[in-house]
Design a protein around this motif. Structure first.
Motif, PDB file in Angstrom:
ATOM      1  N   ARG A  22      45.292  23.337  33.712  1.00  0.00           N
ATOM      2  CA  ARG A  22      45.073  22.317  32.685  1.00  0.00           C
ATOM      3  C   ARG A  22      43.731  21.592  32.872  1.00  0.00           C
ATOM      4  NH1 ARG A  22      50.277  22.114  34.289  1.00  0.00           N
ATOM      5  NH2 ARG A  22      49.925  20.343  35.676  1.00  0.00           N
ATOM      6  N   SER A  23      42.663  22.390  33.047  1.00  0.00           N
ATOM      7  CA  SER A  23      41.333  21.808  33.301  1.00  0.00           C
ATOM      8  C   SER A  23      40.315  22.095  32.204  1.00  0.00           C
ATOM      9  CB  SER A  23      40.781  22.346  34.626  1.00  0.00           C
ATOM     10  OG  SER A  23      40.605  23.759  34.574  1.00  0.00           O
ATOM     11  N   LEU A  43      46.684  36.239  28.868  1.00  0.00           N
ATOM     12  CA  LEU A  43      47.068  35.090  28.053  1.00  0.00           C
ATOM     13  C   LEU A  43      47.810  34.044  28.883  1.00  0.00           C
ATOM     14  CD1 LEU A  43      48.180  36.779  24.715  1.00  0.00           C
ATOM     15  CD2 LEU A  43      45.998  35.698  25.270  1.00  0.00           C
ATOM     16  N   ALA A  44      48.599  34.490  29.858  1.00  0.00           N
ATOM     17  CA  ALA A  44      49.271  33.539  30.742  1.00  0.00           C
ATOM     18  C   ALA A  44      48.250  32.744  31.541  1.00  0.00           C
ATOM     19  CB  ALA A  44      50.228  34.279  31.682  1.00  0.00           C
ATOM     20  N   GLY A  45      47.172  33.416  31.969  1.00  0.00           N
ATOM     21  CA  GLY A  45      46.114  32.715  32.686  1.00  0.00           C
ATOM     22  C   GLY A  45      45.366  31.747  31.790  1.00  0.00           C
ATOM     23  N   PHE A  46      45.119  32.150  30.554  1.00  0.00           N
ATOM     24  CA  PHE A  46      44.465  31.258  29.595  1.00  0.00           C
ATOM     25  C   PHE A  46      45.305  30.000  29.390  1.00  0.00           C
ATOM     26  CE2 PHE A  46      41.816  34.582  27.043  1.00  0.00           C
ATOM     27  CZ  PHE A  46      41.087  34.850  28.182  1.00  0.00           C
ATOM     28  N   ARG A  47      46.609  30.185  29.227  1.00  0.00           N
ATOM     29  CA  ARG A  47      47.487  29.050  29.003  1.00  0.00           C
ATOM     30  C   ARG A  47      47.501  28.132  30.227  1.00  0.00           C
ATOM     31  NH1 ARG A  47      52.317  27.059  30.291  1.00  0.00           N
ATOM     32  NH2 ARG A  47      53.621  26.086  28.682  1.00  0.00           N
ATOM     33  N   ARG A  48      47.447  28.717  31.405  1.00  0.00           N
ATOM     34  CA  ARG A  48      47.493  27.921  32.634  1.00  0.00           C
ATOM     35  C   ARG A  48      46.300  26.972  32.747  1.00  0.00           C
ATOM     36  NH1 ARG A  48      44.932  28.102  37.311  1.00  0.00           N
ATOM     37  NH2 ARG A  48      43.903  30.084  36.787  1.00  0.00           N
ATOM     38  N   VAL A  49      45.095  27.444  32.399  1.00  0.00           N
ATOM     39  CA  VAL A  49      43.904  26.622  32.607  1.00  0.00           C
ATOM     40  C   VAL A  49      43.617  25.706  31.420  1.00  0.00           C
ATOM     41  CG1 VAL A  49      42.921  28.400  34.100  1.00  0.00           C
ATOM     42  CG2 VAL A  49      42.272  28.338  31.680  1.00  0.00           C
ATOM     43  N   LEU A  50      44.244  25.960  30.270  1.00  0.00           N
ATOM     44  CA  LEU A  50      43.970  25.158  29.083  1.00  0.00           C
ATOM     45  C   LEU A  50      44.754  23.847  29.128  1.00  0.00           C
ATOM     46  CD1 LEU A  50      42.260  25.557  26.480  1.00  0.00           C
ATOM     47  CD2 LEU A  50      44.364  26.252  25.344  1.00  0.00           C
ATOM     48  N   LYS A  51      44.087  22.757  28.786  1.00  0.00           N
ATOM     49  CA  LYS A  51      44.745  21.452  28.752  1.00  0.00           C
ATOM     50  C   LYS A  51      45.772  21.402  27.622  1.00  0.00           C
ATOM     51  CE  LYS A  51      40.896  18.677  30.583  1.00  0.00           C
ATOM     52  NZ  LYS A  51      39.950  17.567  30.290  1.00  0.00           N
ATOM     53  N   PRO A  52      46.785  20.559  27.725  1.00  0.00           N
ATOM     54  CA  PRO A  52      47.684  20.344  26.586  1.00  0.00           C
ATOM     55  C   PRO A  52      46.880  19.930  25.358  1.00  0.00           C
ATOM     56  CG  PRO A  52      48.582  19.340  28.563  1.00  0.00           C
ATOM     57  CD  PRO A  52      47.192  19.798  28.925  1.00  0.00           C
ATOM     58  N   ALA A  53      47.142  20.583  24.232  1.00  0.00           N
ATOM     59  CA  ALA A  53      46.412  20.370  22.979  1.00  0.00           C
ATOM     60  C   ALA A  53      44.978  20.867  23.052  1.00  0.00           C
ATOM     61  CB  ALA A  53      46.432  18.905  22.560  1.00  0.00           C
ATOM     62  N   GLY A  54      44.620  21.584  24.126  1.00  0.00           N
ATOM     63  CA  GLY A  54      43.308  22.232  24.171  1.00  0.00           C
ATOM     64  C   GLY A  54      43.263  23.412  23.221  1.00  0.00           C
ATOM     65  N   MET A  55      42.065  23.809  22.820  1.00  0.00           N
ATOM     66  CA  MET A  55      41.917  24.854  21.797  1.00  0.00           C
ATOM     67  C   MET A  55      41.551  26.198  22.423  1.00  0.00           C
ATOM     68  SD  MET A  55      39.265  25.093  18.560  1.00  0.00           S
ATOM     69  CE  MET A  55      40.135  23.872  17.581  1.00  0.00           C
ATOM     70  N   LEU A  56      42.244  27.235  21.978  1.00  0.00           N
ATOM     71  CA  LEU A  56      41.923  28.607  22.339  1.00  0.00           C
ATOM     72  C   LEU A  56      41.317  29.297  21.121  1.00  0.00           C
ATOM     73  CD1 LEU A  56      42.169  31.086  24.302  1.00  0.00           C
ATOM     74  CD2 LEU A  56      44.352  31.563  23.172  1.00  0.00           C
ATOM     75  N   LEU A  57      40.130  29.863  21.279  1.00  0.00           N
ATOM     76  CA  LEU A  57      39.450  30.623  20.229  1.00  0.00           C
ATOM     77  C   LEU A  57      39.184  32.032  20.765  1.00  0.00           C
ATOM     78  CD1 LEU A  57      36.873  27.926  19.076  1.00  0.00           C
ATOM     79  CD2 LEU A  57      38.928  28.637  17.845  1.00  0.00           C
ATOM     80  N   VAL A  58      39.685  33.033  20.054  1.00  0.00           N
ATOM     81  CA  VAL A  58      39.618  34.404  20.551  1.00  0.00           C
ATOM     82  C   VAL A  58      39.192  35.344  19.433  1.00  0.00           C
ATOM     83  CG1 VAL A  58      40.970  36.328  21.481  1.00  0.00           C
ATOM     84  CG2 VAL A  58      41.403  34.020  22.297  1.00  0.00           C
ATOM     85  N   SER A  59      38.362  36.312  19.776  1.00  0.00           N
ATOM     86  CA  SER A  59      38.137  37.462  18.896  1.00  0.00           C
ATOM     87  C   SER A  59      38.361  38.720  19.722  1.00  0.00           C
ATOM     88  CB  SER A  59      36.720  37.453  18.303  1.00  0.00           C
ATOM     89  OG  SER A  59      35.749  37.614  19.321  1.00  0.00           O
ATOM     90  N   THR A  60      38.973  39.719  19.108  1.00  0.00           N
ATOM     91  CA  THR A  60      39.249  40.966  19.807  1.00  0.00           C
ATOM     92  C   THR A  60      39.296  42.099  18.792  1.00  0.00           C
ATOM     93  OG1 THR A  60      40.755  42.058  21.375  1.00  0.00           O
ATOM     94  CG2 THR A  60      41.767  40.730  19.640  1.00  0.00           C
ATOM     95  N   PHE A  61      39.096  43.313  19.248  1.00  0.00           N
ATOM     96  CA  PHE A  61      39.179  44.461  18.352  1.00  0.00           C
ATOM     97  C   PHE A  61      40.636  44.743  18.012  1.00  0.00           C
ATOM     98  CE2 PHE A  61      35.005  45.962  20.292  1.00  0.00           C
ATOM     99  CZ  PHE A  61      34.273  45.533  19.202  1.00  0.00           C
ATOM    100  N   GLY A  62      40.873  45.083  16.752  1.00  0.00           N
ATOM    101  CA  GLY A  62      42.212  45.363  16.276  1.00  0.00           C
ATOM    102  C   GLY A  62      42.522  46.843  16.198  1.00  0.00           C
TER     103      GLY A  62
END
Length: 203
Positions: A22-23, A43-62
């Motif tokens: 949460r940093s 994604l579990a790692g992304f969630r771990r380091v993201l603060k509550p109400a922090g924003m995740l922005l992702v682009s990936t190939f579909g």
């Protein structure tokens, strides 16, 4: 002046970010996740380091990325030569299962062209776009397989004499959950509560 500080780059595995829980206020990932074989772990790692109400922005190939090349190699043998990029619905489900809130997803299709299959493969090598599957073939493709795949690709040649190359890009936005929010693990919602939050009734 906080804006005068220079950023400190960190080189690390996307599946094991060396950042505190949460940093992070905003986490931005651009065309990285498609080369990772274990999306839930990232994604579990992304969630771990993201603060509550922090924003995740992702682009990936579909999933429709390199659909022509995937089809051509499928005519040559049964081995996976092209990464099976995620479908937009699957990516949204993965965000929810990782615990992210209110995901919003969109997609774009981009179309390019190359003169022959060798040029397609050469362009992918320049981009570092290799097959990330752990089950990929470990031996050389072989001349015979390549020629069969090239012949299958030839059947897709367009009216302008070029081979089509499709690229699908998925964009996703989601938010870090509040502390104590449940995370879906193997179909079951799990909640982690710190020991300090558990009140002990004393007699």
């Amino acid at each position: 002046n906080p804006f005068a500080r220079r950023p400190e780059p960190v080189r690390a595995d996307a599946r094991a970010l060396p950042l505190a829980d949460r940093s992070v206020d905003v986490l931005f990932s651009n065309l990285c996740l498609q080369w990772v074989d274990d999306l839930p772990a990232v994604l579990a790692g992304f969630r771990r380091v993201l603060k509550p109400a922090g924003m995740l922005l992702v682009s990936t190939f579909g999933h429709d990325t390199l659909v022509e090349l995937r089809s051509a190699f499928a005519a040559a043998d049964d081995a996976p030569h092209v990464s099976p990029f995620v479908q937009i619905g699957q990516f949204g489900d993965a965000l929810i299962e990782a615990g992210f809130k209110d995901p919003v997803l969109d997609r774009d299709l981009f179309h390019a062209a190359e003169p022959d299959m060798a040029a397609v493969m050469g362009r992918l090598r320049q981009l570092g776009a290799t097959n990330a599957l752990s089950t990929r073939r470990r031996t050389l493709t072989g001349r015979g397989r390549f020629e069969r795949a090239a012949a299958a690709y030839e059947a897709m040649r367009t009216g302008d004499g070029m081979l089509p190359v499709t690229c699908e890009v998925i964009y996703a936005q989601a938010w870090g959950p509040p502390p104590g929010a449940p995370i879906r693990v193997a179909g079951v919602d799990e909640v982690q509560v710190p020991l300090s939050a558990i009140r002990v009734r004393r007699r």
